[in-house]
Write a protein that holds these residues in place. Structure first.
Motif, PDB file in Angstrom:
ATOM      1  N   GLY A 134      46.055 -16.923 -30.646  1.00 22.97           N
ATOM      2  CA  GLY A 134      45.176 -17.784 -31.443  1.00 22.97           C
ATOM      3  C   GLY A 134      45.936 -18.588 -32.479  1.00 22.97           C
ATOM      4  O   GLY A 134      45.670 -19.782 -32.689  1.00 22.97           O
ATOM      5  N   VAL A 137      47.727 -21.302 -30.552  1.00 25.43           N
ATOM      6  CA  VAL A 137      46.773 -22.320 -30.086  1.00 25.43           C
ATOM      7  C   VAL A 137      46.409 -23.224 -31.259  1.00 25.43           C
ATOM      8  O   VAL A 137      46.373 -24.451 -31.123  1.00 25.43           O
ATOM      9  CB  VAL A 137      45.513 -21.673 -29.464  1.00 25.43           C
ATOM     10  N   ARG A 138      46.165 -22.633 -32.426  1.00 24.16           N
ATOM     11  CA  ARG A 138      45.829 -23.436 -33.608  1.00 24.16           C
ATOM     12  C   ARG A 138      46.984 -24.355 -33.993  1.00 24.16           C
ATOM     13  O   ARG A 138      46.770 -25.523 -34.323  1.00 24.16           O
ATOM     14  CB  ARG A 138      45.453 -22.552 -34.782  1.00 24.16           C
ATOM     15  N   THR A 141      46.961 -27.137 -31.291  1.00 23.92           N
ATOM     16  CA  THR A 141      45.781 -27.976 -31.066  1.00 23.92           C
ATOM     17  C   THR A 141      44.899 -28.186 -32.286  1.00 23.92           C
ATOM     18  O   THR A 141      44.014 -29.039 -32.261  1.00 23.92           O
ATOM     19  CB  THR A 141      44.894 -27.370 -29.958  1.00 23.92           C
ATOM     20  N   TRP A 143      42.807 -25.957 -33.241  1.00 27.50           N
ATOM     21  CA  TRP A 143      41.664 -25.085 -32.986  1.00 27.50           C
ATOM     22  C   TRP A 143      42.188 -23.703 -32.682  1.00 27.50           C
ATOM     23  O   TRP A 143      43.283 -23.593 -32.107  1.00 27.50           O
ATOM     24  CB  TRP A 143      40.873 -25.628 -31.775  1.00 27.50           C
ATOM     25  N   PRO A 144      41.582 -22.634 -32.979  1.00 25.34           N
ATOM     26  CA  PRO A 144      40.266 -22.400 -33.579  1.00 25.34           C
ATOM     27  C   PRO A 144      40.296 -22.602 -35.095  1.00 25.34           C
ATOM     28  O   PRO A 144      41.368 -22.709 -35.695  1.00 25.34           O
ATOM     29  CB  PRO A 144      39.979 -20.933 -33.229  1.00 25.34           C
ATOM     30  N   PRO A 145      39.109 -22.608 -35.685  1.00 24.77           N
ATOM     31  CA  PRO A 145      39.037 -22.785 -37.147  1.00 24.77           C
ATOM     32  C   PRO A 145      39.795 -21.671 -37.882  1.00 24.77           C
ATOM     33  O   PRO A 145      39.877 -20.537 -37.404  1.00 24.77           O
ATOM     34  CB  PRO A 145      37.539 -22.701 -37.450  1.00 24.77           C
ATOM     35  N   GLU A 147      38.914 -19.983 -40.335  1.00 24.02           N
ATOM     36  CA  GLU A 147      38.041 -18.843 -40.640  1.00 24.02           C
ATOM     37  C   GLU A 147      38.018 -17.831 -39.487  1.00 24.02           C
ATOM     38  O   GLU A 147      37.952 -16.627 -39.711  1.00 24.02           O
ATOM     39  CB  GLU A 147      36.612 -19.319 -40.940  1.00 24.02           C
ATOM     40  N   TRP A 148      38.068 -18.323 -38.271  1.00 19.77           N
ATOM     41  CA  TRP A 148      38.089 -17.427 -37.108  1.00 19.77           C
ATOM     42  C   TRP A 148      39.373 -16.615 -37.092  1.00 19.77           C
ATOM     43  O   TRP A 148      39.363 -15.420 -36.809  1.00 19.77           O
ATOM     44  CB  TRP A 148      37.972 -18.221 -35.820  1.00 19.77           C
ATOM     45  N   LEU A 149      40.487 -17.302 -37.380  1.00 16.40           N
ATOM     46  CA  LEU A 149      41.759 -16.592 -37.406  1.00 16.40           C
ATOM     47  C   LEU A 149      41.814 -15.595 -38.560  1.00 16.40           C
ATOM     48  O   LEU A 149      42.407 -14.527 -38.427  1.00 16.40           O
ATOM     49  CB  LEU A 149      42.925 -17.562 -37.487  1.00 16.40           C
ATOM     50  N   ALA A 152      39.950 -12.649 -37.327  1.00 13.28           N
ATOM     51  CA  ALA A 152      40.774 -11.976 -36.308  1.00 13.28           C
ATOM     52  C   ALA A 152      41.932 -11.220 -36.968  1.00 13.28           C
ATOM     53  O   ALA A 152      42.308 -10.136 -36.507  1.00 13.28           O
ATOM     54  CB  ALA A 152      41.297 -12.986 -35.295  1.00 13.28           C
TER      55      ALA A 152
END
Length: 183
Positions: A134, A137-138, A141, A143-145, A147-149, A152
């Motif tokens: 993740g 990927v962030r 790209t 993404w993900p936000p 806050e998601w990371l 996680a």
């Protein structure tokens, strides 16, 4: 063919430097691709070893070594670059150092380790691989936000803590159940 799982482990170890180097120079998509290949190879070597009975003593050392090298190197590099939090990196590295020292101590005092990775350890490895994927990927790209990371990271920290405590309890339980060999 019997040595294929060990060759895959060596391949995973060989990928550590290119992944870290790609992260360092900002080639985030390349780092992500190589990391995913390394993560998939982890599952593949285990599947092949179990499915065809190709387990070996060398493989029992190489597989966790490859996992530790990959995860610790990518955690440290990601934290250094500000992609992952230092507190999670410190917890992940401390867990692996604790397990390594515990294994060495157990081996020296009580003899060979006979065991397999525990369920909490497998869940933790999955969470750490997922979190670092993740993160990359962030970086590649956007993404993900964040806050998601962050969520996680907290979940990964919890599995890291539970797994580390589980290993301490397992080593302690095994040590209490057999006499020391101090040879």
């Amino acid at each position: 063919m019997r040595h294929l799982p060990n060759l895959i482990c060596l391949f995973r170890i060989a990928l550590v430097w290119p992944i870290v180097a790609a992260l360092w120079v900002g080639r985030d998509s390349l780092a992500l691709t190589l990391f995913v290949v390394a993560a998939v190879s982890d599952g593949l070597d285990g599947y092949l070893a179990k499915r065809f009975g190709w387990q070996s003593t060398l493989g029992k050392v190489l597989d966790p070594l490859a996992d530790k090298l990959l995860l610790m190197a990518v955690f440290i590099e990601s934290a250094w670059l500000g992609l992952a939090p230092w507190w999670l990196t410190a917890a992940a590295v401390a867990r692996d150092v604790l397990i390594g020292l515990g294994a060495i101590t157990f081996r020296m005092l009580f003899g060979p380790l006979r065991g397999r990775p525990t369920l909490p350890s497998k869940v933790n490895t999955f969470m750490q691989l997922g979190f670092l994927t993740g993160v990359m990927v962030r970086a590649a790209t956007g993404w993900p936000p964040a806050e998601w990371l962050a969520a996680a990271a907290i979940l990964t920290f919890c599995t890291t803590l539970v797994s580390g405590l589980d290993y301490v309890a397992t080593f302690t339980r095994r040590a209490w159940s057999q006499p020391a060999s101090l040879s």
